[in-house]
Design a protein around this motif. Sequence first.
Motif, PDB file in Angstrom:
ATOM      1  N   CYS A  77      24.850  -0.548 -30.263  1.00 17.59           N
ATOM      2  CA  CYS A  77      24.256  -2.464 -30.630  1.00 17.59           C
ATOM      3  C   CYS A  77      23.706  -1.759 -31.656  1.00 17.59           C
ATOM      4  N   ASN A  82      20.751  -7.814 -29.500  1.00 18.24           N
ATOM      5  CA  ASN A  82      22.368  -6.991 -28.685  1.00 18.24           C
ATOM      6  C   ASN A  82      21.945  -6.593 -27.102  1.00 18.24           C
ATOM      7  N   GLU A  83      22.857  -6.361 -25.922  1.00 18.76           N
ATOM      8  CA  GLU A  83      22.167  -6.801 -25.456  1.00 18.76           C
ATOM      9  C   GLU A  83      22.560  -5.106 -23.831  1.00 18.76           C
ATOM     10  N   VAL A 106      17.417  -3.542 -28.578  1.00 23.97           N
ATOM     11  CA  VAL A 106      18.031  -3.807 -28.092  1.00 23.97           C
ATOM     12  C   VAL A 106      17.612  -4.191 -26.725  1.00 23.97           C
ATOM     13  N   THR A 139      24.043 -10.668 -26.864  1.00 23.69           N
ATOM     14  CA  THR A 139      25.614 -10.828 -26.738  1.00 23.69           C
ATOM     15  C   THR A 139      25.800  -9.140 -26.399  1.00 23.69           C
ATOM     16  N   THR A 140      26.021  -9.043 -24.925  1.00 25.30           N
ATOM     17  CA  THR A 140      26.337  -7.746 -24.042  1.00 25.30           C
ATOM     18  C   THR A 140      26.985  -7.448 -25.362  1.00 25.30           C
ATOM     19  N   ARG A 141      26.681  -5.870 -25.797  1.00 29.19           N
ATOM     20  CA  ARG A 141      27.914  -5.033 -26.442  1.00 29.19           C
ATOM     21  C   ARG A 141      28.602  -3.925 -25.636  1.00 29.19           C
TER      22      ARG A 141
END
Length: 361
Positions: A77, A82-83, A106, A139-141
Amino acid sequence: MAKMVSRTVDLRSDTVTKPTESMRAAMAAADVDDDVFGHDPTALRLETEMARITGKEAALFVPSGTMGNLISVLVHCDIRGNEVILGDNAHIHIYENGGISTIGGVHPRPVKNNQDGTMDIDLIEAAIRDPREVLYYPTTRLICLENTHANTGGKCLSVEYTDKVGELAKKHGLKLHIDGARIFNASVALGIPVHRLVQAADSVSVCLSKGLGAPVGSVIVGSKSFIAKAKILRKTLGGGMRQVGILCAAALVAVQENVEKLEGDHKNAKILAEGLNQMKGIRIDVASVETNIIFFEVEESSKITAEKLCKYLEEHGILVMQESLSKVRIVVHHQISESDVQYTLSCFQQALTGVQDQNGI
């Protein structure tokens, strides 16, 4: 007059082990150099061995599991905001100072952990943000799993489950990190090699100072490019430790000599759980004890509170961890003998009934 404690049985955690004689000998004789320059031969030997065991391209020694997880999350991330999807009862989420947020920016997206340490696959998928909604959502990473899952009692995640989460991650273009603090416990309990258990993962953090009994350290594993980035972050976080071969020498002994002892730890945990299950005033699910971690409840109807029980045990040299008003945790490790287990059970019996047992404690 204070009672003289004749022995100590330390069941607070598997992090309390002392280095064995063979570890101390290896540390004293370790061939070392500057690891920040990448030249420490013993560190390189440990990293090569851990990459081989886990089936990954490369590895990096880090001072702690917390740093290992933090570095791994931050490599995946790499943009603030970022998530990461992780269990609401995960070690990263609860016990690591919120480092992924405070240091990495994060955002954690917790999903409910089941009693077996898993998260429902459909709930993980539902938690993945729609990339078209980037104006509103992080944004899911990354997805994080934990094996064994400590807070649900050292539960093992199966290959089948981990592979499914890996497939889900790939389908959505996400990475998968496994907090494998006790992955060797899972491997021994399931009878499945470590490399197969983590095959679906892009990175794994493996603790060497828990069940394996090394005095210090964890190793993170992944692709060569992952480890190259991880090495930079390790330096940023203050984890570049120069002649680290002294520590890696003990860790190598731990990996070579102590993996086979884990089965005995699991057996002793089961004996403890079965013994506690016979006692009035304690509630325990024996079937839930899969590895070396035991949770039990002191019932309200008991003659003693959890706090008083822990105090009584401490006076008899037995150290355990009180988790809440009624919940207590016990962790078995390779320096707990069968006789320690029997002594512990007899002290429990005495604490709960006020009656000495035939061991004359």
